[in-house]
Scaffold this motif. Structure first.
Motif, PDB file in Angstrom:
ATOM      1  N   THR A  49       1.759  -5.164  11.202  1.00  8.41           N
ATOM      2  CA  THR A  49       2.664  -3.848  11.005  1.00  8.41           C
ATOM      3  C   THR A  49       2.217  -2.635  10.536  1.00  8.41           C
ATOM      4  O   THR A  49       2.596  -1.927  11.832  1.00  8.41           O
ATOM      5  CB  THR A  49       3.840  -4.191  11.074  1.00  8.41           C
ATOM      6  OG1 THR A  49       4.097  -5.775  11.342  1.00  8.41           O
ATOM      7  CG2 THR A  49       4.846  -3.179  10.939  1.00  8.41           C
ATOM      8  N   ASP A  50       1.435  -2.612   9.404  1.00  8.67           N
ATOM      9  CA  ASP A  50       0.527  -1.702   9.635  1.00  8.67           C
ATOM     10  C   ASP A  50      -0.225  -0.882  10.184  1.00  8.67           C
ATOM     11  O   ASP A  50      -0.521  -0.005  10.838  1.00  8.67           O
ATOM     12  CB  ASP A  50      -0.215  -2.233   7.982  1.00  8.67           C
ATOM     13  CG  ASP A  50       0.946  -2.454   6.676  1.00  8.67           C
ATOM     14  OD1 ASP A  50       0.665  -0.976   5.822  1.00  8.67           O
ATOM     15  OD2 ASP A  50       1.217  -3.722   7.088  1.00  8.67           O
ATOM     16  N   LYS A  51      -0.960  -1.565  10.839  1.00 16.28           N
ATOM     17  CA  LYS A  51      -1.910  -1.618  11.764  1.00 16.28           C
ATOM     18  C   LYS A  51      -0.962  -0.511  13.303  1.00 16.28           C
ATOM     19  O   LYS A  51      -1.501   0.673  13.990  1.00 16.28           O
ATOM     20  CB  LYS A  51      -3.148  -2.265  12.053  1.00 16.28           C
ATOM     21  CG  LYS A  51      -3.779  -2.696  11.423  1.00 16.28           C
ATOM     22  CD  LYS A  51      -5.089  -4.145  11.936  1.00 16.28           C
ATOM     23  CE  LYS A  51      -5.116  -4.581  11.180  1.00 16.28           C
ATOM     24  NZ  LYS A  51      -6.055  -5.628  10.825  1.00 16.28           N
ATOM     25  N   PRO A  94       1.228   3.971   6.376  1.00 17.66           N
ATOM     26  CA  PRO A  94       2.097   3.228   7.601  1.00 17.66           C
ATOM     27  C   PRO A  94       3.068   2.602   7.340  1.00 17.66           C
ATOM     28  O   PRO A  94       4.496   2.763   7.338  1.00 17.66           O
ATOM     29  CB  PRO A  94       0.965   2.549   8.548  1.00 17.66           C
ATOM     30  CG  PRO A  94      -0.072   2.611   7.781  1.00 17.66           C
ATOM     31  CD  PRO A  94       0.094   3.452   6.857  1.00 17.66           C
ATOM     32  N   VAL A  95       2.537   1.676   6.366  1.00 20.12           N
ATOM     33  CA  VAL A  95       3.552   0.704   6.011  1.00 20.12           C
ATOM     34  C   VAL A  95       3.780   1.088   4.552  1.00 20.12           C
ATOM     35  O   VAL A  95       2.437  -0.152   3.720  1.00 20.12           O
ATOM     36  CB  VAL A  95       3.536  -0.633   6.169  1.00 20.12           C
ATOM     37  CG1 VAL A  95       5.650  -1.309   5.663  1.00 20.12           C
ATOM     38  CG2 VAL A  95       4.213  -0.436   7.779  1.00 20.12           C
ATOM     39  N   ASP A  96       3.442   1.978   3.158  1.00 18.03           N
ATOM     40  CA  ASP A  96       4.134   2.151   2.168  1.00 18.03           C
ATOM     41  C   ASP A  96       4.745   1.037   1.038  1.00 18.03           C
ATOM     42  O   ASP A  96       6.164   1.242   1.605  1.00 18.03           O
ATOM     43  CB  ASP A  96       3.998   3.339   1.451  1.00 18.03           C
ATOM     44  CG  ASP A  96       4.229   3.786  -0.015  1.00 18.03           C
ATOM     45  OD1 ASP A  96       2.654   3.241   0.060  1.00 18.03           O
ATOM     46  OD2 ASP A  96       4.357   4.380  -0.859  1.00 18.03           O
ATOM     47  N   GLY A  97       3.792   0.343   0.873  1.00 23.47           N
ATOM     48  CA  GLY A  97       4.845  -0.631   0.575  1.00 23.47           C
ATOM     49  C   GLY A  97       4.323  -2.203   1.171  1.00 23.47           C
ATOM     50  O   GLY A  97       5.457  -3.124   1.262  1.00 23.47           O
ATOM     51  N   THR A  98       3.044  -2.299   0.926  1.00 22.25           N
ATOM     52  CA  THR A  98       3.150  -3.412   2.449  1.00 22.25           C
ATOM     53  C   THR A  98       3.402  -4.991   1.555  1.00 22.25           C
ATOM     54  O   THR A  98       3.546  -5.817   2.339  1.00 22.25           O
ATOM     55  CB  THR A  98       1.599  -3.931   2.555  1.00 22.25           C
ATOM     56  OG1 THR A  98       1.018  -2.484   3.327  1.00 22.25           O
ATOM     57  CG2 THR A  98       1.192  -4.731   3.467  1.00 22.25           C
ATOM     58  N   ALA A 109       8.262   1.667   3.424  1.00 20.64           N
ATOM     59  CA  ALA A 109       8.219   3.354   3.245  1.00 20.64           C
ATOM     60  C   ALA A 109       7.309   3.699   4.596  1.00 20.64           C
ATOM     61  O   ALA A 109       6.242   3.288   4.311  1.00 20.64           O
ATOM     62  CB  ALA A 109       8.758   4.543   2.547  1.00 20.64           C
ATOM     63  N   VAL A 110       7.351   4.545   5.893  1.00 19.65           N
ATOM     64  CA  VAL A 110       6.792   5.003   6.368  1.00 19.65           C
ATOM     65  C   VAL A 110       5.772   6.650   5.546  1.00 19.65           C
ATOM     66  O   VAL A 110       7.516   7.345   5.573  1.00 19.65           O
ATOM     67  CB  VAL A 110       6.991   5.387   7.736  1.00 19.65           C
ATOM     68  CG1 VAL A 110       5.545   6.101   8.694  1.00 19.65           C
ATOM     69  CG2 VAL A 110       7.694   4.498   8.402  1.00 19.65           C
TER      70      VAL A 110
END
Length: 246
Positions: A49-51, A94-98, A109-110
């Protein structure tokens, strides 16, 4: 609002739109089983999802602003070279807090920030799980879901709530420094309390909205704090490096 010939309102709206689109990808996979990889340590995680979110954000913004530069957490992690200049530069987490995302903990968060002349001028931090959208542009104030926000007026450490993070490193010397720092804040500073929410961008946004008085962490990257920097500043706060500069 114009900034050296740039339309910051246009940039802001573009960032909001693509943050919402990225947020939809996060929502779709939030409660599902994730494919997880590690980067620098066992606590430094990345998912598909990050990618996917970074790819979506970059492709959208590059298509609209081909003359701009781009720095993203996952592309840098994959070895992409970075040259930071005065050019309009988008910085994306892209996903802060993976780690939170992996555990379906709702503080994710984005984070999309824009610098011009190496100065943060546009920031969007969007938590799609809680539907909280923090936004700011240079000189235009800071907002949470379109409502103005400002930092706390509290100036006494002993009456403050402080946010901190351990970071993803697990080296013994770093853990000891973290322990000492927390001890100073709690024992010597006698603060009301401390919190660790697992997202640098949201931690800074909590300070911007006045929910906490300060946040400190070492070892952050530009994509971690770029967007939230302008949000904190426009809310009346300040952002500093460990040497007291920014």
């Amino acid at each position: 609002m114009a900034f050296d010939g740039h339309d910051l309102n246009d940039y802001l709206q573009s960032a909001i739109n693509v943050a919402k689109a990225g947020g939809e990808l996060i929502i779709e996979t939030f409660y599902k089983e994730k494919s997880i990889e590690t980067k620098s340590s066992s606590a430094d995680l990345v998912t598909e999802t990050d990618k996917a979110v970074e790819k979506l954000i970059f492709s959208t913004l590059k298509n609209k602003y081909p003359q701009h530069s781009f720095i993203g957490e996952e592309s840098v992690s994959d070895g992409e070279a970075v040259e930071y200049t005065d050019n309009a530069t988008w910085m994306v987490d892209p996903v802060d807090g993976t780690c939170n995302f992996v555990h379906s903990f709702p503080t994710v968060a984005v984070s999309i920030g824009l610098t011009i002349n190496k100065q943060a001028v546009v920031g969007v931090v969007y938590n799609p799980i809680l539907n909280e959208m923090y936004t700011a542009i240079k000189g235009g104030g800071a907002f949470l879901n379109n409502k103005p926000i400002k930092v706390s007026g509290q100036t006494e450490l002993c009456k403050s709530l402080i946010i901190h993070e351990l970071g993803s490193g697990r080296e013994a010397d770093k853990m000891e420094i973290n322990r000492q720092n927390i001890h100073r804040v709690v024992q010597e500073g006698k603060v009301h309390g401390t919190r660790s929410m697992g997202s640098a961008a949201l931690n800074m946004s909590f300070v911007a909205r006045g929910a906490a008085e300060a946040y400190f962490e070492y070892g952050l990257h530009c994509w971690d704090y770029c967007a939230a920097t302008i949000i904190v500043q426009e809310a009346g706060g300040c952002v500093r490096d460990p040497g007291g500069k920014f």
